[in-house]
Write an enzyme that holds these catalytic residues in place. Structure first.
Site, PDB file in Angstrom:
ATOM      1  N   HIS A   1      28.225  36.472  43.861  1.00 22.50           N
ATOM      2  CA  HIS A   1      29.309  36.621  42.873  1.00 22.50           C
ATOM      3  C   HIS A   1      30.491  35.709  43.166  1.00 22.50           C
ATOM      4  O   HIS A   1      31.380  35.567  42.335  1.00 22.50           O
ATOM      5  CB  HIS A   1      29.793  38.078  42.837  1.00 22.50           C
TER       6      HIS A   1
ATOM      7  N   ASP B   1      37.613  30.892  42.337  1.00 22.25           N
ATOM      8  CA  ASP B   1      37.032  32.160  41.895  1.00 22.25           C
ATOM      9  C   ASP B   1      35.592  31.911  41.503  1.00 22.25           C
ATOM     10  O   ASP B   1      35.284  30.863  40.916  1.00 22.25           O
ATOM     11  CB  ASP B   1      37.818  32.691  40.676  1.00 22.25           C
TER      12      ASP B   1
HETATM   13  P1  ADP Z   1      37.083  39.984  41.241  1.00 23.68           P
HETATM   14  O1  ADP Z   1      35.661  40.342  41.122  1.00 23.68           O
HETATM   15  O2  ADP Z   1      37.360  38.934  42.272  1.00 23.68           O
HETATM   16  O3  ADP Z   1      37.997  41.140  41.422  1.00 23.68           O
HETATM   17  P2  ADP Z   1      37.053  39.397  38.324  1.00 23.68           P
HETATM   18  O4  ADP Z   1      38.143  38.886  37.462  1.00 23.68           O
HETATM   19  O5  ADP Z   1      35.745  38.738  38.141  1.00 23.68           O
HETATM   20  O6  ADP Z   1      37.566  39.319  39.838  1.00 23.68           O
HETATM   21  O7  ADP Z   1      36.829  40.929  38.005  1.00 23.68           O
HETATM   22  C1  ADP Z   1      37.853  41.838  38.065  1.00 23.68           C
HETATM   23  C2  ADP Z   1      37.449  43.096  37.291  1.00 23.68           C
HETATM   24  O8  ADP Z   1      38.239  44.174  37.761  1.00 23.68           O
HETATM   25  C3  ADP Z   1      37.723  42.968  35.814  1.00 23.68           C
HETATM   26  O9  ADP Z   1      36.785  43.721  35.090  1.00 23.68           O
HETATM   27  C4  ADP Z   1      39.128  43.548  35.667  1.00 23.68           C
HETATM   28  O10 ADP Z   1      39.373  44.146  34.428  1.00 23.68           O
HETATM   29  C5  ADP Z   1      39.156  44.575  36.771  1.00 23.68           C
HETATM   30  N1  ADP Z   1      40.506  44.604  37.372  1.00 23.68           N
HETATM   31  C6  ADP Z   1      41.059  43.673  38.175  1.00 23.68           C
HETATM   32  N2  ADP Z   1      42.317  44.025  38.505  1.00 23.68           N
HETATM   33  C7  ADP Z   1      42.539  45.201  37.901  1.00 23.68           C
HETATM   34  C8  ADP Z   1      43.669  46.059  37.849  1.00 23.68           C
HETATM   35  N3  ADP Z   1      44.796  45.786  38.489  1.00 23.68           N
HETATM   36  N4  ADP Z   1      43.557  47.189  37.102  1.00 23.68           N
HETATM   37  C9  ADP Z   1      42.405  47.460  36.450  1.00 23.68           C
HETATM   38  N5  ADP Z   1      41.314  46.687  36.466  1.00 23.68           N
HETATM   39  C10 ADP Z   1      41.380  45.566  37.175  1.00 23.68           C
HETATM   40  O1  F6P Z   2      33.454  40.185  42.715  1.00 19.65           O
HETATM   41  C1  F6P Z   2      33.815  39.803  43.995  1.00 19.65           C
HETATM   42  C2  F6P Z   2      33.990  41.000  44.905  1.00 19.65           C
HETATM   43  O2  F6P Z   2      34.076  40.583  46.199  1.00 19.65           O
HETATM   44  C3  F6P Z   2      32.873  41.990  44.858  1.00 19.65           C
HETATM   45  O3  F6P Z   2      31.827  41.673  45.686  1.00 19.65           O
HETATM   46  C4  F6P Z   2      33.594  43.197  45.283  1.00 19.65           C
HETATM   47  O4  F6P Z   2      32.933  44.360  44.976  1.00 19.65           O
HETATM   48  C5  F6P Z   2      34.930  43.061  44.579  1.00 19.65           C
HETATM   49  O5  F6P Z   2      35.174  41.698  44.615  1.00 19.65           O
HETATM   50  C6  F6P Z   2      36.031  43.928  45.161  1.00 19.65           C
HETATM   51  O6  F6P Z   2      36.131  43.810  46.544  1.00 19.65           O
HETATM   52  P1  F6P Z   2      35.811  44.983  47.573  1.00 19.65           P
HETATM   53  O7  F6P Z   2      34.457  45.496  47.273  1.00 19.65           O
HETATM   54  O8  F6P Z   2      35.945  44.355  48.920  1.00 19.65           O
HETATM   55  O9  F6P Z   2      36.852  46.032  47.322  1.00 19.65           O
END
Ligand code: ADP
Ligand code: F6P
Length: 469
Positions: free
Chosen positions: A157, A365
């Protein structure tokens, strides 16, 4: 196809809010296909390392969740140490933040072996196993060592950096051999896939068999790019539901005289939050007309607070938000509203829809699902504008966003200004193209194309010996 068995470190009830792309995407997939989801419960056990951990089962709609707790010592070495102290920074190109402590890799391997031993008895002969993310790279090899015969695919991912960065990890060859033990390995972007191909060619003398197939370590491996998507229909339905509508109305009333900018992220150094704040400060400094008329709402959910780099970024962000508000705020206007929490998933679309601009400006990212959620939530007649980092995997697909280099404060501020002033017709045209892209490559397309190819690897009868690590 047989039952789908998904394995990931983090799992969550697909019916509840989760912050993190993996949990959100897998929740969508499993909610429609059903199956078994195996992973860590998120809880720690005060037992010695090496203790066998009992499995807890939980039925969540069509999905059976199977979880284990982790011994505290294993959590420290596997999750805090190796996964988030070595792999996360290096795979996000941040060698400066990596902590190559020698003992971590043993803990990482131990937990992968524990996962393999615990999962094996839960498997059925016709299961298809899909392993996710950097915590579990060696899992296929550990399962094979125990005699597991089922097809096993892996999806990363997060980004995969160029070979010379990857090679900075002590034991990188062991790690990549682990990746090569899968039947199919998927990456988020063409760039990540290309880095992998270059690595195995240069370091493991892999032979290119064409069409994503490789002869490496005396076996056949498939690899490809499968950009992850969101469930666009589901997200649009969420946008029309009462909770999101109520959120939208409240934001419109509260900010009726102002244009809203929004950022939604886990509080992670890869997300470029301080750089984003500096660009916003530059916008206020250079364009006085934006003062009093633009408000940035930044939601940053707590993440990995046991890792020291995350405490540092928290302090840096808080201090920047405080100084911007102190220097530019008025009695009736604060430029930045910063919240260190997770917002309920049902309300997020309302916040996105009420915003004229989304700032999705990570330094690096894998994909970034917030960018896609923002597009899905917009009103096509009066859509907002996406300002997107060229270093997010999503930038390979979302060409009609305003692409920026988040390290370039001036350039990012200019793009934000352009976004705030963009005429309606241009906003509509860009949004239409972006929406078509995220629809065509939604989460179901992602899942189907990966699993379809995984099934084909079976049909091809690779018949190659399992790799031993
Ligand atoms: P990562 O996997 O690195 O966190 P992504 O943008 O791919 O980044 O995915 C983040 C997911 O988590 C999205 O579905 C987003 O809506 C959710 N998310 C991220 N930050 C928040 C937050 N502060 N409150 C609610 N949902 C969140
Ligand atoms: O999408 C990237 C990622 O590292 C996932 O593997 C992971 O579940 C998510 O971000 C949140 O991080 P964590 O599982 O360390 O709270």
């Amino acid at each position: 196809m047989g039952r789908l068995v998904v394995v990931s470190n983090r799992i969550s009830d697909p019916r509840k809010t989760a912050a993190g792309g993996l949990a959100v995407a897998l929740g969508e997939v499993l909610n429609s296909s059903g199956g078994l989801w195996f992973g860590w419960s998120g809880k720690l056990a005060e037992v010695p390392t090496g203790t066998e951990m009992p499995v807890e089962f939980h039925q969540a709609g069509p999905v059976k969740l199977a979880t284990i707790d982790l011994p505290r010592e294993d959590y420290e070495a596997y999750y805090v140490g190796y996964s988030n102290g070595v792999l996360w920074p290096v795979l996000h190109y941040r060698l400066d933040l990596a902590d190559f402590e020698a003992g971590y890799i043993e803990g990482y391997r131990r937990v992968n072996q524990l996962f393999a031993r615990t999962l094996l008895p839960l498997l059925r002969p016709d299961d298809v196993i899909w392993v996710h993310d950097y915590h579990l790279i060696p899992l296929a090899a550990e399962l094979r060592a125990l005699g597991c015969q089922q097809r096993i695919g892996f999806f990363l991912h997060i980004p995969l950096p160029p070979p010379l960065i990857l090679a900075a990890i002590p034991g990188h060859d062991w790690l990549v051999k682990g990746l090569c033990s899968y039947d199919l390995v998927g990456f988020q972007s063409k760039a990540d896939h290309e880095h992998f191909c270059r690595y195995i060619e240069a370091e493991a003398h892999a032979q290119d068999l064409g069409e994503g197939r490789w002869r490496v370590f005396n076996r056949t491996l498939h690899a490809g790019a499968f950009p992850i998507g969101i469930d666009v229909n589901e997200f649009q339905a969420l946008t029309d539901a009462p909770e999101a509508r109520e959120m939208y109305e409240r934001m419109r009333q509260e900010y009726s005289r102002r244009k809203l900018l929004v950022g939604v992220d886990r509080l992670d150094y890869s997300k470029g939050l301080p750089q984003r704040m500096r660009a916003f400060r530059q916008l206020l400094a250079k364009y006085p007309d934006t003062r009093n008329s633009a408000t940035l709402i930044q939601i940053a959910s707590p993440s990995r607070e046991d890792v020291s780099a995350y405490t540092d970024i928290l302090h840096e962000l808080e201090s920047l938000c405080g100084s911007i508000n102190g220097n530019y705020g008025e009695l009736d206007w604060m430029p930045v509203r910063y919240m260190h929490r997770t917002v309920a998933r049902a309300r997020l679309p309302g916040l996105y829809r009420a915003s004229r601009v989304a700032l999705v400006t990570p330094l690096r990212d894998g994909m970034n699902l917030v960018a896609k959620e923002f597009i899905a939530a917009q009103d096509p007649e009066d859509p907002g504008v996406l300002v997107l980092s060229r270093f997010a995997g999503a930038a390979e697909q979302l060409k009609e966003a305003l692409l920026v280099n988040p390290y370039d404060t001036e350039g990012t501020a200019e793009a934000i200004h352009l976004a705030l002033l963009m005429p309606l017709e241009e906003r509509r045209q860009r949004h239409q193209a972006l929406l078509a892209t995220i629809r065509r490559t939604d989460v179901h397309w992602w899942c189907d194309s990966f699993l379809h190819l995984l099934a084909q690897t079976e049909a091809e009868e690779t018949g190659t010996p399992w790799l031993r690590l």
